[in-house]
Structures are given as C-alpha cells and as structure tokens.
Design an enzyme around this catalytic site. Sequence first.
Site, PDB file in Angstrom:
ATOM      1  N   HIS A   1      -4.559  -0.506   5.809  1.00 32.01           N
ATOM      2  CA  HIS A   1      -3.938   0.391   7.141  1.00 32.01           C
ATOM      3  C   HIS A   1      -4.869   0.199   8.616  1.00 32.01           C
ATOM      4  CE1 HIS A   1      -6.827   2.805   5.238  1.00 32.01           C
ATOM      5  NE2 HIS A   1      -6.092   2.819   4.363  1.00 32.01           N
TER       6      HIS A   1
ATOM      7  N   ASP B   1       1.336   2.747   3.428  1.00 35.44           N
ATOM      8  CA  ASP B   1      -0.208   3.791   3.245  1.00 35.44           C
ATOM      9  C   ASP B   1       1.314   4.803   3.191  1.00 35.44           C
ATOM     10  OD1 ASP B   1      -1.728   4.889   2.714  1.00 35.44           O
ATOM     11  OD2 ASP B   1      -2.513   5.251   4.953  1.00 35.44           O
TER      12      ASP B   1
ATOM     13  N   LYS C   1      -9.316  -0.635  -5.555  1.00 36.76           N
ATOM     14  CA  LYS C   1      -9.218  -0.066  -4.407  1.00 36.76           C
ATOM     15  C   LYS C   1     -10.196   0.766  -4.635  1.00 36.76           C
ATOM     16  CE  LYS C   1      -7.735   1.646  -0.641  1.00 36.76           C
ATOM     17  NZ  LYS C   1      -7.072   3.246  -0.398  1.00 36.76           N
TER      18      LYS C   1
ATOM     19  N   HIS D   1     -10.274   0.953   1.841  1.00 43.43           N
ATOM     20  CA  HIS D   1      -9.987   1.636   3.483  1.00 43.43           C
ATOM     21  C   HIS D   1     -11.397   1.745   4.069  1.00 43.43           C
ATOM     22  CE1 HIS D   1      -8.428   6.144   4.345  1.00 43.43           C
ATOM     23  NE2 HIS D   1     -10.218   6.063   5.072  1.00 43.43           N
TER      24      HIS D   1
ATOM     25  N   HIS E   1       0.441  -0.909  -0.184  1.00 43.75           N
ATOM     26  CA  HIS E   1       0.005   0.013   0.032  1.00 43.75           C
ATOM     27  C   HIS E   1       0.844   1.327  -0.258  1.00 43.75           C
ATOM     28  CE1 HIS E   1      -3.623   2.191   2.074  1.00 43.75           C
ATOM     29  NE2 HIS E   1      -2.678   3.415   1.135  1.00 43.75           N
TER      30      HIS E   1
ATOM     31  N   HIS F   1       1.472   5.555  -1.639  1.00 46.41           N
ATOM     32  CA  HIS F   1       1.173   6.543  -2.594  1.00 46.41           C
ATOM     33  C   HIS F   1       2.096   7.243  -3.245  1.00 46.41           C
ATOM     34  CE1 HIS F   1      -3.413   6.650  -0.642  1.00 46.41           C
ATOM     35  NE2 HIS F   1      -2.477   6.786  -0.156  1.00 46.41           N
TER      36      HIS F   1
END
Length: 348
Positions: free
Chosen positions: A180, A253, A104, A142, A14, A16
């Site tokens: 997360h 994350d 996602k 999420h 995970h 970004h």
Amino acid sequence: MNASLTMVMPDDMHVHLRQSDMLDLVLADTVKQFARAIVMPNLNTPIISTKLAIEYRNMILNSLGKVKDGLKCFEPLMTLYLTDLTTTDEILKAKESGIVFAVKLYPNSVTTNSHVGVVDIFKNCYKVLDMLQMIKMPLLIHAEVSDSRVDIFDRESVYIDKVIIPLRKKYPELKIVIEHVSTKEGVDYVYSSPNFTAATITPQHMLYNRNIIFSGGLRPHYYCLPILKSELHREYLVKAATSGDKRFFLGTDSAPHDTKAKENSCGCAGCYSSYNAICLYAEIFDKAGCISNLEKFASLNGAYFYDLPINKQTLTIHRNENIVPDKISFKDLNIVPLASGETVQWHI
Ligand SMILES: [Zn+2]
C-alpha cells in the site's frame, strides 16, 4: 467509449479476509472479481507458522464452500507473519508447504494486530532475510515507522530512509513489496530499484486525498493506515499505477471492520474496498485515460513478480452507472464499503 471491458481475471495481492462471520461476509466479494489473493496474516492470533497458515487456509476454503461456485475459481495465497522469533526452519517449512507465498513484515505496533511485529529487523531477522533471498520468497513490508514522535504523514518516507534503503544494501536480491505505497517518496524509491522491488497500490490512496477524512465532519470510514496523503501524493500514485510499469500492481488492502469498531471514540484503521474494488480501479484508470493498462496492473504485473502463472479465466466489467450501497450486512455485522453512496461508472 467501450461498454464493457474483458481482462485476464485479476489477483488481489493484499487483502484482509479476517475469520468467522466476517470471513463469511467478505469472501464472496473477493471471489467475484479475483482469481487469487495474497491473504494477510494479522488475525487476532497472528499466523506465525506454516501449521497456522494451513489451518487458516482450510478455514477460508471451508467458507468458500458456502460461496456459490467459489471453490473452483479462487485460490488463497497464504502469508506468514514475521516476528523477532521466526526461524529459518519455519521459512523452509512454509516454502515446502506449497501454500505460503510470502512473509509479511509489520513493524511492531504499527497497525491492526501488529503487537507481535518485528522490533529490530536487522538484529533479529538477518538469518530469515538471507533465507528469503535465497529461496526467492517475497518480503511484504508495511513500510511505516511506528515511532509516535514521527508525524503520521511522514512515517512512510522515514521508514524508507531508515529501513528499506539499508535493507536493500544488505540484501540486494531480496524480493521486496512495499505494501500500500502511499507517498511520492515510496513510489520514487520503487522507480529507483530496477529489480526485486515492487509496490501494491490501494484504490483509496488513488481515489481520495486526506481532506476526505475531515470533509464536513470526522469520517471514520476513510481512516486507514497508511493514512491518506495530500493531493500531490495521490496524483503521483495514479501516475505510477496507470503507467503499466511492471513494478506496480493491485493490492486492495481491503480491511473490513464492523461499523461499531469504526464509528467509535477510538476507531479502527481500514477501508473495505473489496465490495467493488475492480470497478473503483477501472474508474481511476478511465479518468487517467489509461484503461488499457488496467489489465497489467490488476492481472499481470503481480503474477510476474510472484512467479505465478497468468490466470486462465477472464473477468468482464460493464459500463453501467450504479450507486455503492451504504452498508453490507451479515448476522449482526455491518460494513460500510469504500465509496458508499457514491456513483460508480462500472459494474461487475
Ligand atoms: Zn493491510
């Protein structure tokens, strides 16, 4: 105490990576410690189609070309951003592309660039969910309600009751990753599901409890979503991650924002943990007396869940006290890494 630790090269399930200069700034940190990474699709223009995923992947590979030796040892694993309008054809196209590995789910308006997120998963996405279950493509969630009436510290547990438990009943074999995971309730839910459910755990949710956000003043670099929780939850997460249980694996994350966006009257959510993520995890496992389980968490469990081959490369980290820098910079961008100013026992 071992002076070094060699393990199968980890994967970050995970991350970004952003785009443009920010991508160029952060990619080298991911590449130096991870062989593969599940790349989140929440760009300013969300990655809602295979076409966009291919373009974004090319952007990453292009940036990778600028990282020394990067090309031969890093594979970005792309994801699609689920919306109320995603079609089953698009999911099939994604699967056939061979470059998209998951979808996602952002509840609408829950975090950075989630304004096109799903409003009603049960009403609008049932065909897509059927398809994902059939083709065994994981749904990454999420897992927080975006309802502002729900206390921010309860949003994960409420989401599990309201969405994940009913979702699981309807789709018993859908592969679900609670991304997360940050609460005892989230971990307990994963424990209660023997198959098809897993969770990623970040370093920040295991290193800190919520006190750090307010310690001596407001500290925006510890603000992330899901927000850090109380000590009870932190300890519970450490126990789950360090147990070696195959349902828990590494997902940083890591979510870089320029300091101008963090140190702001309405600062962005996200911690930049990619700088030395594997060392932070090693620190956590070490303290728990479970360093021998780090490889399972970082390099094996995620690959098993995603049906990926185990990486052939290895990574060695060394026990070598060092201080995390105050910031990393590129052009006019500055990022404060997680644990900046703290002493860490491990070094890549
Ligand atoms: Zn994220």
